[in-house]
Scaffold this active site. Structure first.
Site, PDB file in Angstrom:
ATOM      1  N   GLY A  84       0.813  -1.217   0.000  1.00 32.13           N
ATOM      2  CA  GLY A  84       0.000   0.000   0.000  1.00 32.13           C
ATOM      3  C   GLY A  84       0.842   1.261   0.000  1.00 32.13           C
ATOM      4  N   ALA A  85       1.940   1.239  -0.763  1.00 35.24           N
ATOM      5  CA  ALA A  85       2.910   2.340  -0.717  1.00 35.24           C
ATOM      6  C   ALA A  85       2.533   3.525  -1.590  1.00 35.24           C
ATOM      7  CB  ALA A  85       4.287   1.827  -1.134  1.00 35.24           C
ATOM      8  N   ASN A  86       1.375   3.488  -2.232  1.00 37.53           N
ATOM      9  CA  ASN A  86       1.023   4.575  -3.150  1.00 37.53           C
ATOM     10  C   ASN A  86       0.377   5.765  -2.462  1.00 37.53           C
ATOM     11  OD1 ASN A  86      -1.210   2.355  -3.244  1.00 37.53           O
ATOM     12  ND2 ASN A  86      -2.282   4.271  -3.721  1.00 37.53           N
ATOM     13  N   GLY A  94      -0.942   7.630   1.719  1.00 35.77           N
ATOM     14  CA  GLY A  94      -1.065   7.571   3.172  1.00 35.77           C
ATOM     15  C   GLY A  94       0.181   7.118   3.896  1.00 35.77           C
ATOM     16  N   GLY A 100       1.703   4.293   3.839  1.00 34.51           N
ATOM     17  CA  GLY A 100       2.643   3.556   3.008  1.00 34.51           C
ATOM     18  C   GLY A 100       3.556   4.465   2.211  1.00 34.51           C
ATOM     19  N   SER A 136      -4.462  -1.066  14.307  1.00 35.56           N
ATOM     20  CA  SER A 136      -5.052   0.215  14.689  1.00 35.56           C
ATOM     21  C   SER A 136      -5.642   0.082  16.084  1.00 35.56           C
ATOM     22  CB  SER A 136      -6.145   0.651  13.701  1.00 35.56           C
ATOM     23  OG  SER A 136      -7.387   0.050  14.035  1.00 35.56           O
ATOM     24  N   TYR A 150     -13.970  -4.754  10.611  1.00 37.12           N
ATOM     25  CA  TYR A 150     -12.693  -4.038  10.591  1.00 37.12           C
ATOM     26  C   TYR A 150     -11.922  -4.300  11.887  1.00 37.12           C
ATOM     27  CZ  TYR A 150      -9.319  -0.196  10.483  1.00 37.12           C
ATOM     28  OH  TYR A 150      -8.162   0.560  10.514  1.00 37.12           O
TER      29      TYR A 150
END
Length: 305
Positions: free
Chosen positions: A20-22, A24, A26, A148, A173
């Protein structure tokens, strides 16, 4: 004394994979690791968004940024991604299990699991187990799994983990975030028992401003929820601040396997990294082992290489 990105030691000659590095957390993690000299594998579901993020970092003068196609909602994609990392690099030093989805309407993964459990937990567990051989023998190899504060409200629905009955998007979640911590601690315990030499830690960002919140609000269509988030907005910190706990867990010399890091202010909602409490269920070895076994059953042989 507060810990910041300036305290990250040199990461020269180290390879780090960030899911998820694209955007936020990440993207902030990829930026910080690249700035300290690491080769960063940006593992993302959407190639277009990944290329945009990589271009943004390159234009800022950073280097050593590679792209990897990874859809955590498909365990076959996870298997292909792990094989590609092996082919390209042959080793891995750091793994940030960072990507996640939050509170969507009930959806299923390719293998038929509730999306949040599938992406946040099962996909990352499969990725980790398939990359562990590349981390064996590496100096100070670490796996950091991002959870979280929702972990404290979570419980594993042992008889219905995919919420086929009575779906509650925040309940699902919370279950996935509790599963993240349970996996991180059980992986650490197994590494200790096997003498694997890889440390496993957990981290949470507190209230960090990312794409997760607006996406969750938009998908829920609940006005009261939108109002609540607007009222809470002053408490949110930047994604760069939210990424500090996972960066600390991955790079600080004092961070030890089995520890959990989060912000140090306002009950863990914002601030600089500090050790924080772990959900009681995650401290229960019997429950962790039960989740591991359940995960193996759900994955149907797709967890391991």
């Amino acid at each position: 004394m507060v810990w910041t990105v300036d305290d990250i030691p040199s990461q020269e000659e180290r390879v780090a994979l960030v899911t998820g590095a694209n955007s936020g957390l990440g993207l902030a993690t990829a930026r910080a690791m690249s700035a300290r000299g690491a080769t960063v594998i940006m593992a993302c579901r959407c190639r277009r968004k990944a290329e945009t993020a990589r271009t943004q970092l390159l234009e800022a003068g950073l280097t050593g940024l590679d792209l990897l196609d990874l859809d955590l909602a498909d365990l076959n994609s996870v298997r292909r991604a792990a094989a590609e990392v092996s082919d390209r690099y042959g080793h891995l030093d750091l793994l940030f299990n960072n990507a996640g989805v939050m509170a969507p309407p009930r959806q299923l993964t390719v293998q038929g699991h509730e999306l949040q459990l599938g992406v946040n937990h099962l996909g990352h567990m499969a990725l980790t187990l398939q990359l562990l051989p590349l981390m064996q023998g590496r100096n100070d190899a670490r796996v950091v799994t991002v959870t979280s504060g929702a972990q404290y409200f979570g419980r594993i629905r042992w008889d219905d983990p995919s919420w086929a009955q009575g779906y509650d998007r925040y309940g699902a979640y919370s279950q996935s975030k509790l599963a993240n911590v349970m996996f991180a601690l059980e992986l650490e315990a197994r590494q200790q028992e096997q003498g694997g030499g890889i440390r496993s830690l957990a981290a949470h960002p507190g209230l960090a401003r990312t794409d997760l919140q607006p996406t969750a609000i938009a998908s829920g269509g609940n006005r009261l929820e939108a109002v609540a988030y607007r009222l809470m907005d002053p408490l949110f910190q930047s994604a760069a601040m939210g990424a500090l706990p996972q960066l600390h867990a991955a790079t600080a010399a004092t961070a030890q396997g089995g520890e959990h890091y989060g912000p140090d202010q306002l009950g863990g909602m914002r601030g600089h990294p500090t050790r924080c409490r772990i959900a009681p269920a995650a401290l229960d070895r019997e429950q962790r082992q039960r989740l591991w076994q359940l995960s193996e059953e759900l994955a149907g042989g797709l967890l391991m290489p």
